[in-house]
Design a protein around this motif. Structure first.
Motif, PDB file in Angstrom:
ATOM      1  N   GLY A  11     -13.860-106.858  38.819  1.00  0.00           N
ATOM      2  CA  GLY A  11     -12.706-107.449  38.732  1.00  0.00           C
ATOM      3  C   GLY A  11     -12.885-108.606  37.771  1.00  0.00           C
ATOM      4  O   GLY A  11     -11.834-108.856  37.032  1.00  0.00           O
ATOM      5  N   ASP A  12     -13.911-109.285  37.883  1.00  0.00           N
ATOM      6  CA  ASP A  12     -14.247-110.486  37.026  1.00  0.00           C
ATOM      7  C   ASP A  12     -14.236-109.786  35.247  1.00  0.00           C
ATOM      8  O   ASP A  12     -13.730-110.492  34.494  1.00  0.00           O
ATOM      9  CB  ASP A  12     -15.350-111.027  37.223  1.00  0.00           C
ATOM     10  CG  ASP A  12     -15.273-111.987  38.603  1.00  0.00           C
ATOM     11  OD1 ASP A  12     -14.174-112.153  38.910  1.00  0.00           O
ATOM     12  OD2 ASP A  12     -16.284-112.297  38.866  1.00  0.00           O
ATOM     13  N   ILE A  13     -14.790-108.597  35.132  1.00  0.00           N
ATOM     14  CA  ILE A  13     -14.646-108.147  33.999  1.00  0.00           C
ATOM     15  C   ILE A  13     -13.680-107.804  33.420  1.00  0.00           C
ATOM     16  O   ILE A  13     -12.959-107.829  32.284  1.00  0.00           O
ATOM     17  CB  ILE A  13     -15.794-107.090  33.952  1.00  0.00           C
ATOM     18  CG1 ILE A  13     -17.033-107.302  34.203  1.00  0.00           C
ATOM     19  CG2 ILE A  13     -15.788-105.920  32.511  1.00  0.00           C
ATOM     20  CD1 ILE A  13     -18.165-106.265  34.429  1.00  0.00           C
ATOM     21  N   ILE A  14     -12.741-107.030  34.300  1.00  0.00           N
ATOM     22  CA  ILE A  14     -11.142-106.834  34.062  1.00  0.00           C
ATOM     23  C   ILE A  14     -10.359-107.976  33.607  1.00  0.00           C
ATOM     24  O   ILE A  14      -9.665-107.990  32.482  1.00  0.00           O
ATOM     25  CB  ILE A  14     -10.852-105.872  35.159  1.00  0.00           C
ATOM     26  CG1 ILE A  14     -11.411-104.674  35.235  1.00  0.00           C
ATOM     27  CG2 ILE A  14      -9.117-105.896  35.052  1.00  0.00           C
ATOM     28  CD1 ILE A  14     -10.987-103.723  36.502  1.00  0.00           C
ATOM     29  N   ASP A  15     -10.610-108.896  34.369  1.00  0.00           N
ATOM     30  CA  ASP A  15      -9.872-110.140  34.015  1.00  0.00           C
ATOM     31  C   ASP A  15     -10.283-111.017  32.675  1.00  0.00           C
ATOM     32  O   ASP A  15      -9.353-111.369  32.023  1.00  0.00           O
ATOM     33  CB  ASP A  15     -10.323-111.351  35.219  1.00  0.00           C
ATOM     34  CG  ASP A  15      -9.272-110.895  36.521  1.00  0.00           C
ATOM     35  OD1 ASP A  15      -8.384-110.331  36.558  1.00  0.00           O
ATOM     36  OD2 ASP A  15      -9.728-111.800  37.691  1.00  0.00           O
ATOM     37  N   LYS A  16     -11.531-110.563  32.412  1.00  0.00           N
ATOM     38  CA  LYS A  16     -12.069-111.327  31.076  1.00  0.00           C
ATOM     39  C   LYS A  16     -11.326-110.438  30.111  1.00  0.00           C
ATOM     40  O   LYS A  16     -10.828-110.969  28.848  1.00  0.00           O
ATOM     41  CB  LYS A  16     -13.473-111.222  30.977  1.00  0.00           C
ATOM     42  CG  LYS A  16     -13.887-111.957  29.855  1.00  0.00           C
ATOM     43  CD  LYS A  16     -14.033-113.482  30.091  1.00  0.00           C
ATOM     44  CE  LYS A  16     -14.129-114.197  28.682  1.00  0.00           C
ATOM     45  NZ  LYS A  16     -13.748-115.599  28.570  1.00  0.00           N
ATOM     46  N   ILE A  17     -11.321-109.206  30.130  1.00  0.00           N
ATOM     47  CA  ILE A  17     -10.771-108.481  29.256  1.00  0.00           C
ATOM     48  C   ILE A  17      -9.315-108.593  28.920  1.00  0.00           C
ATOM     49  O   ILE A  17      -8.836-108.777  27.752  1.00  0.00           O
ATOM     50  CB  ILE A  17     -10.942-106.804  29.561  1.00  0.00           C
ATOM     51  CG1 ILE A  17     -12.390-106.124  29.476  1.00  0.00           C
ATOM     52  CG2 ILE A  17     -10.287-105.918  28.647  1.00  0.00           C
ATOM     53  CD1 ILE A  17     -12.845-104.857  30.021  1.00  0.00           C
ATOM     54  N   HIS A  18      -8.533-108.706  30.136  1.00  0.00           N
ATOM     55  CA  HIS A  18      -7.184-108.962  30.138  1.00  0.00           C
ATOM     56  C   HIS A  18      -7.319-110.243  29.302  1.00  0.00           C
ATOM     57  O   HIS A  18      -6.174-110.706  28.519  1.00  0.00           O
ATOM     58  CB  HIS A  18      -6.548-109.296  31.172  1.00  0.00           C
ATOM     59  CG  HIS A  18      -6.652-107.935  32.002  1.00  0.00           C
ATOM     60  ND1 HIS A  18      -5.870-107.973  33.237  1.00  0.00           N
ATOM     61  CD2 HIS A  18      -6.757-106.718  31.842  1.00  0.00           C
ATOM     62  CE1 HIS A  18      -6.212-106.621  33.885  1.00  0.00           C
ATOM     63  NE2 HIS A  18      -6.437-105.988  32.821  1.00  0.00           N
ATOM     64  N   SER A  19      -7.910-111.513  29.632  1.00  0.00           N
ATOM     65  CA  SER A  19      -7.621-112.872  29.113  1.00  0.00           C
ATOM     66  C   SER A  19      -7.858-112.819  27.605  1.00  0.00           C
ATOM     67  O   SER A  19      -7.207-113.621  26.918  1.00  0.00           O
ATOM     68  CB  SER A  19      -8.307-113.834  30.010  1.00  0.00           C
ATOM     69  OG  SER A  19      -9.799-113.976  29.493  1.00  0.00           O
ATOM     70  N   VAL A  20      -9.042-111.976  26.996  1.00  0.00           N
ATOM     71  CA  VAL A  20      -9.308-112.142  25.490  1.00  0.00           C
ATOM     72  C   VAL A  20      -8.597-111.113  24.834  1.00  0.00           C
ATOM     73  O   VAL A  20      -8.300-111.141  23.671  1.00  0.00           O
ATOM     74  CB  VAL A  20     -10.764-112.128  25.429  1.00  0.00           C
ATOM     75  CG1 VAL A  20     -11.366-113.429  25.989  1.00  0.00           C
ATOM     76  CG2 VAL A  20     -11.431-111.021  25.687  1.00  0.00           C
ATOM     77  N   GLY A  21      -8.348-110.223  25.568  1.00  0.00           N
ATOM     78  CA  GLY A  21      -7.812-108.724  24.836  1.00  0.00           C
ATOM     79  C   GLY A  21      -6.387-108.755  24.246  1.00  0.00           C
ATOM     80  O   GLY A  21      -6.081-107.721  23.511  1.00  0.00           O
ATOM     81  N   PHE A  22      -5.743-109.966  23.968  1.00  0.00           N
ATOM     82  CA  PHE A  22      -4.469-109.857  23.284  1.00  0.00           C
ATOM     83  C   PHE A  22      -4.537-110.935  22.070  1.00  0.00           C
ATOM     84  O   PHE A  22      -3.575-110.737  21.254  1.00  0.00           O
ATOM     85  CB  PHE A  22      -3.326-110.330  24.034  1.00  0.00           C
ATOM     86  CG  PHE A  22      -2.889-109.426  25.293  1.00  0.00           C
ATOM     87  CD1 PHE A  22      -2.127-108.223  25.025  1.00  0.00           C
ATOM     88  CD2 PHE A  22      -3.580-109.192  26.685  1.00  0.00           C
ATOM     89  CE1 PHE A  22      -1.953-107.150  25.849  1.00  0.00           C
ATOM     90  CE2 PHE A  22      -3.255-108.336  27.513  1.00  0.00           C
ATOM     91  CZ  PHE A  22      -2.451-107.186  27.176  1.00  0.00           C
TER      92      PHE A  22
END
Ligand code: DQA
Length: 141
Positions: free
Chosen positions: A52-63
């Motif tokens: 979940g933390d990896i997913i959150d990080k992808i979301h937070s930098v991915g835009f």
């Protein structure tokens, strides 16, 4: 230019863990070298053992980051959730592995995330990360 390197489970143990496969250098010491060699790039490093933390990080930098270099560790082989996160963001993601996963156990030949990624680099040791950086930035130095 902003690039995030995201490492998944057990990669905090680089330099300690299975040195015959992953080498004897910690990721932190490699990251410092990479960051100073490519000082014109804003490089960020994040590691987590939790999906979940990896997913959150992808979301937070991915835009707004220009790219993500992702070594999802063992999640590579079974995380549909991480594959969906990659598909859900705008930044190109490069899948990276230190070892050549194709020469190892059969289950490591399967990647759930590869079809969602811009490309895959595996088997060049820690240099795999630099090759991914070059792929993202077009810098061949
Ligand atoms: C790895 C390969 C994966 O199969 C393994 O689970 C890892 C590291 C690599 O970098 O070679 O944790 O992603």
């Amino acid at each position: 230019m902003k690039i995030a390197i995201i490492n998944g489970p057990n990669l905090n143990l680089l330099g300690v863990r299975e040195k015959n496969i992953y080498g004897d250098k910690s990721f932190e010491s490699y990251f410092d070298l990479l960051a100073s060699k490519y000082s014109d790039i804003e490089l960020e490093y994040f590691q987590s053992n939790c999906e979940g933390d990896i997913i959150d990080k992808i979301h937070s930098v991915g835009f707004d980051y220009d790219g993500i270099i992702l070594n999802a560790g063992a999640y590579t082989h079974y995380s549909i959730a991480i594959a969906d996160a990659i598909r859900g963001v705008k930044s190109p993601v490069i899948e990276v592995h230190i070892s050549n996963v194709h020469t190892r156990e059969d289950y490591r030949r399967v990647s759930m995330i590869a079809p969602a990624c811009r490309g895959v680099i595996a088997g060049f040791g820690l240099k795999s990360y630099e090759l991914a950086l070059i792929a993202l930035t077009g810098d061949e130095e």
